[in-house]
Design an enzyme around this catalytic site. Structure first.
Site, PDB file in Angstrom:
ATOM      1  N   GLY A  27      -6.654   6.487  18.219  1.00 34.25           N
ATOM      2  CA  GLY A  27      -5.912   6.908  17.044  1.00 34.25           C
ATOM      3  C   GLY A  27      -4.843   7.932  17.354  1.00 34.25           C
ATOM      4  N   ALA A  45      -1.059  15.122  32.311  1.00 31.67           N
ATOM      5  CA  ALA A  45      -2.045  14.043  32.278  1.00 31.67           C
ATOM      6  C   ALA A  45      -1.387  12.684  32.056  1.00 31.67           C
ATOM      7  CB  ALA A  45      -3.075  14.299  31.183  1.00 31.67           C
ATOM      8  N   LYS A  46      -2.072  11.652  32.515  1.00 32.98           N
ATOM      9  CA  LYS A  46      -1.726  10.278  32.175  1.00 32.98           C
ATOM     10  C   LYS A  46      -2.594   9.903  30.990  1.00 32.98           C
ATOM     11  CE  LYS A  46      -1.471   5.594  34.128  1.00 32.98           C
ATOM     12  NZ  LYS A  46      -1.749   4.769  35.347  1.00 32.98           N
ATOM     13  N   VAL A  47      -1.972   9.656  29.842  1.00 34.77           N
ATOM     14  CA  VAL A  47      -2.720   9.479  28.600  1.00 34.77           C
ATOM     15  C   VAL A  47      -2.492   8.085  28.033  1.00 34.77           C
ATOM     16  CG1 VAL A  47      -3.178  10.380  26.301  1.00 34.77           C
ATOM     17  CG2 VAL A  47      -2.454  11.940  28.120  1.00 34.77           C
ATOM     18  N   TYR A 197     -17.865   8.964   3.659  1.00 37.07           N
ATOM     19  CA  TYR A 197     -17.187   9.572   4.814  1.00 37.07           C
ATOM     20  C   TYR A 197     -18.126  10.546   5.525  1.00 37.07           C
ATOM     21  CZ  TYR A 197     -13.839  12.503   7.367  1.00 37.07           C
ATOM     22  OH  TYR A 197     -13.177  13.215   8.335  1.00 37.07           O
ATOM     23  N   SER A 200     -20.788   8.636   7.444  1.00 38.52           N
ATOM     24  CA  SER A 200     -20.316   8.035   8.699  1.00 38.52           C
ATOM     25  C   SER A 200     -20.148   9.088   9.786  1.00 38.52           C
ATOM     26  CB  SER A 200     -18.995   7.295   8.466  1.00 38.52           C
ATOM     27  OG  SER A 200     -17.926   8.194   8.228  1.00 38.52           O
ATOM     28  N   LYS A 201     -19.690  10.267   9.407  1.00 38.17           N
ATOM     29  CA  LYS A 201     -19.489  11.329  10.385  1.00 38.17           C
ATOM     30  C   LYS A 201     -20.809  11.954  10.819  1.00 38.17           C
ATOM     31  CE  LYS A 201     -15.073  11.482  11.225  1.00 38.17           C
ATOM     32  NZ  LYS A 201     -14.527  11.379  12.597  1.00 38.17           N
ATOM     33  N   GLY A 230     -10.547  21.102  11.243  1.00 40.74           N
ATOM     34  CA  GLY A 230     -10.094  21.772  10.038  1.00 40.74           C
ATOM     35  C   GLY A 230      -9.503  20.770   9.063  1.00 40.74           C
TER      36      GLY A 230
END
Length: 331
Positions: A27, A45-47, A197, A200-201, A230
């Protein structure tokens, strides 16, 4: 000591040089994920940006370049990733393992927020599939590469999962014995979408706690850290405010504008978990822990701490994956 030092963490100055490190951020084409990628790439970094939509992902990558990757000269690449189907999550993991010989950090950032109740092709409600099962499958499918990286000298492998303080709002009467339990719709509550929600979290956080325990028992030095970013003004928040109508929508938008933080600010706890030297220097303090948005270790909900419920969830998940033909590698 670690919690004290975490309070002054500044991603721009306190993330070390990451050249040679490989990271996957699910995401990552918007919101907190985009801000996380921006900092990691700027530190070398290679992201891989895990995203479903190629057009949006490539537009996000162009934006990263336009805003400057910085002196670290990192690299960002798109990886097709769809967490709404566990088979596609496995394909994404297999693709990455074909491309790379190492994976230093997995950032499980992708999530859906307050969405209407709907089931997918496998009979699982959509928010549970993406936020819990898809994240679980991607993580476990990548474990062979993560474990191989952890065996290398001076490695620092981490599984970082963006959770939420809202998991504490999950009603306490939930169980995880079967798929009917996982599909609880909470329509008898005041705010069903929010409770789904939080539900699921809660499952996602239970998985991270169990995964850390299993890795520890196997002697694998991978750190699993979950965190709250946050309340962040993301695209998902804006989409929700647009969906609730012309009366409530403007009120929600004003609340978000006045009280929510920017994605860059919201990325701070994720970057601490993914890149700060502190968790690796003090692994006993951070292993399998949940961090607040200020990067401090905190206790998750009592549901998450319930070992019996975690065993229920693990067993039901294993059975579901087996029934759809996905037997993932053992830890």
């Amino acid at each position: 000591m670690g919690s004290f030092l975490s309070r002054s963490f500044n991603p721009e100055t306190d993330v070390p040089e990451l050249t040679g490190k490989v990271v996957l951020v699910s995401g990552g084409n918007s919101g907190v994920g985009f801000a996380v990628i921006q900092q990691l790439v700027r530190h070398g970094a290679k992201v891989y940006m895990g995203a479903r939509n190629e057009r949006r992902a490539k537009a996000a990558i162009e934006r990263l370049h336009a805003e400057g990757l910085g002196p670290g000269n990192g690299q960002v690449l798109w990886l097709k990733l769809d967490l709404s189907d566990p088979r596609e999550a496995v394909k994404a993991a297999q693709k990455l393992m074909q491309e790379e010989e190492r994976l230093d950090v997995l950032v499980n950032n992708a999530a859906v927020l307050l969405v209407p109740f709907a089931k997918d092709r496998d009979g699982i409600q959509n928010i549970v599939m993406v936020n819990y099962i898809g994240t679980c499958v991607l993580t476990r499918a990548l474990l062979p590469l993560l474990k191989r990286t952890a065996e290398q000298p001076n490695s620092d492998v981490r599984i970082v999962t963006v959770n939420t303080v809202s998991h504490n709002a999950c009603p306490s009467n939930v169980r995880f014995r079967n798929l009917d339990n996982l599909n609880k719709d909470f329509e008898d509550t005041f705010f069903p979408q929010y409770n789904r929600y939080a539900f699921s979290k809660t499952m996602q956080l239970m998985f991270i706690k169990d995964l850390q325990q299993r890795l520890d028992e196997a002697g694998i030095p991978i750190l699993c850290i979950a965190l709250d970013p946050g309340e962040v003004r993301t695209e998902g928040v804006r989409a929700y405010t647009d969906s609730v109508g012309p009366i409530v929508g403007p009120i929600y938008r004003l609340i978000a504008l006045l009280t929510f933080v920017t994605p860059a600010q919201g990325a701070r706890s994720t970057l601490f978990a993914a890149g700060s030297p502190i968790p690796r220097a003090e692994p006993n303090e951070y292993r399998g822990q949940y961090l607040t948005s200020s990067c401090k270790v905190a206790n998750p909900s009592k549901l998450v701490q319930n070992a019996e419920l975690r065993r229920e969830l693990w067993g039901t998940t294993e059975k579901f994956l087996h029934d759809i033909g996905l037997d993932l590698p053992a830890i």
